[in-house]
Design a protein around this motif. Sequence first.
Motif, mmCIF file in Angstrom:
data_model
loop_
_atom_site.group_PDB
_atom_site.id
_atom_site.type_symbol
_atom_site.label_atom_id
_atom_site.label_comp_id
_atom_site.label_asym_id
_atom_site.label_seq_id
_atom_site.Cartn_x
_atom_site.Cartn_y
_atom_site.Cartn_z
ATOM 1 N N UNK A 285 23.938 -6.856 -2.935
ATOM 2 C CA UNK A 285 22.588 -7.426 -2.943
ATOM 3 C C UNK A 285 21.546 -6.310 -2.938
ATOM 4 N N UNK A 286 21.693 -5.352 -2.012
ATOM 5 C CA UNK A 286 20.712 -4.265 -1.922
ATOM 6 C C UNK A 286 20.774 -3.345 -3.136
ATOM 7 N N UNK A 287 21.942 -3.296 -3.782
ATOM 8 C CA UNK A 287 22.093 -2.477 -4.979
ATOM 9 C C UNK A 287 21.436 -3.130 -6.195
ATOM 10 N N UNK A 288 21.548 -4.484 -6.273
ATOM 11 C CA UNK A 288 21.072 -5.198 -7.463
ATOM 12 C C UNK A 288 19.725 -5.892 -7.295
ATOM 13 N N UNK A 289 19.281 -6.095 -6.051
ATOM 14 C CA UNK A 289 18.089 -6.915 -5.791
ATOM 15 C C UNK A 289 16.876 -6.489 -6.603
ATOM 16 N N UNK A 290 16.692 -5.186 -6.751
ATOM 17 C CA UNK A 290 15.521 -4.695 -7.483
ATOM 18 C C UNK A 290 15.791 -4.499 -8.973
ATOM 19 N N UNK A 291 17.020 -4.858 -9.407
ATOM 20 C CA UNK A 291 17.366 -4.664 -10.811
ATOM 21 C C UNK A 291 17.858 -5.946 -11.479
ATOM 22 N N UNK A 292 17.589 -7.104 -10.842
ATOM 23 C CA UNK A 292 18.111 -8.369 -11.363
ATOM 24 C C UNK A 292 17.642 -8.654 -12.788
ATOM 25 N N UNK A 293 16.394 -8.272 -13.083
ATOM 26 C CA UNK A 293 15.872 -8.525 -14.415
ATOM 27 C C UNK A 293 16.646 -7.748 -15.481
ATOM 28 N N UNK A 294 17.201 -6.595 -15.115
ATOM 29 C CA UNK A 294 17.958 -5.792 -16.070
ATOM 30 C C UNK A 294 19.294 -6.440 -16.438
ATOM 31 N N UNK A 295 19.770 -7.362 -15.575
ATOM 32 C CA UNK A 295 21.060 -8.002 -15.824
ATOM 33 C C UNK A 295 20.885 -9.481 -16.177
ATOM 34 N N UNK A 296 19.801 -9.795 -16.887
ATOM 35 C CA UNK A 296 19.477 -11.181 -17.207
ATOM 36 C C UNK A 296 20.523 -11.859 -18.097
ATOM 37 N N UNK A 297 21.245 -11.077 -18.895
ATOM 38 C CA UNK A 297 22.236 -11.663 -19.804
ATOM 39 C C UNK A 297 23.615 -11.804 -19.157
ATOM 40 N N UNK A 298 23.729 -11.369 -17.910
ATOM 41 C CA UNK A 298 25.002 -11.503 -17.212
ATOM 42 C C UNK A 298 25.347 -12.973 -16.969
ATOM 43 N N UNK A 299 24.323 -13.824 -16.961
ATOM 44 C CA UNK A 299 24.554 -15.256 -16.765
ATOM 45 C C UNK A 299 25.458 -15.829 -17.855
ATOM 46 N N UNK A 300 25.340 -15.293 -19.079
ATOM 47 C CA UNK A 300 26.193 -15.775 -20.170
ATOM 48 C C UNK A 300 27.652 -15.370 -19.938
ATOM 49 N N UNK A 301 27.853 -14.248 -19.258
ATOM 50 C CA UNK A 301 29.213 -13.852 -18.886
ATOM 51 C C UNK A 301 29.794 -14.857 -17.899
ATOM 52 N N UNK A 302 28.959 -15.294 -16.941
ATOM 53 C CA UNK A 302 29.406 -16.279 -15.956
ATOM 54 C C UNK A 302 29.751 -17.599 -16.627
ATOM 55 N N UNK A 303 28.947 -17.986 -17.617
ATOM 56 C CA UNK A 303 29.200 -19.221 -18.366
ATOM 57 C C UNK A 303 30.549 -19.125 -19.084
ATOM 58 N N UNK A 304 30.795 -17.973 -19.711
ATOM 59 C CA UNK A 304 32.063 -17.766 -20.426
ATOM 60 C C UNK A 304 33.245 -17.802 -19.469
ATOM 61 N N UNK A 305 33.081 -17.182 -18.285
ATOM 62 C CA UNK A 305 34.164 -17.138 -17.299
ATOM 63 C C UNK A 305 34.464 -18.539 -16.760
#
Length: 324
Positions: free
Chosen positions: A251-271
Amino acid sequence: MTVWILFFALVFVILALDLGVFNKTPHIISSKEASKWTGIWVTLSFLFSGVIYWLYGTDYINNSTALSQTDAALKFITGYLIELSLSVDNIFVIAVIFASFKIPQKYQHRVLFWGILGAIIFRGLMISFGVIIINKFTWTTYLFGAFLIFTAIKMYFSKEEDDFEPKDSFVYKTLGKIIPITSEHDKEKFFILNHKGKKAATPLFVALIVIEVMDVLFAVDSVPAILAITSDPFIVFSSNIFAILGLRSMYFFLANMLEKFSYLEYSLIAILTFVGVKMIAHDYIHIPEWASLGFIALALLVGVLYSLHKAKDVEAHKPSRDDE
């Protein structure tokens, strides 16, 4: 039973060291510190797959699903990666909750620590219930698979504007009817006396309760997802716990960078779609464990790399001060 006792003892020792030694004094966790701990948790989780490999070649564990050592280790890693990837949405919600209740950064770790204790208990109950259902009623495998596919479809068509507002939630309103809520902070205290002299819940306690409830809701998706990989209770529980234990640092590693991983949601959909189809078609198609692990790892890698590529493009096309 001995293995379960030792595992719970290990988790207890880890949490005691975390709160009592490494984070005894509340402080703001930097990205550097968070990345270090994220690396440590991921490394420990992969090392534990070696313990799983060894355990399932002995009589110390009740290998009710007759797994080979290699399959057991691969299922643990696959389950861990699934739970870790599904935590991304959880991280986003936690960030919204902390922002909504204005939780100071140096106290956020303390809230997440107690939140994880609750998560371990609730996940344990849900996993036990899920394993019992799948083993007793095999037809529920198809039901869980269909639910995961439905979740993936719902995630794909969900609108970005459907934002979660913690203060408008049922949990917040219900809690306010049970105990007075104050907007005042007093360090890391969960309760203080308000101006009327009554005990009132601070924003830290309110945030904790909302996070706990949201984790239960997220578990409704994540528990069926890992049950699609295996119904072995120890592998399901241990992979879940390792993912939860690493959630704070991530959380502390990604909290300030969530916008950079906006397309990761499509990975979750695929999984989710993949494990849902695998669950429904398990009687007709056998997918090797290495193939499942490879697909999930590839989906995550593609999502991360594409997100970083798009974020880099957006940054490059931003007008400079000279242009303005």
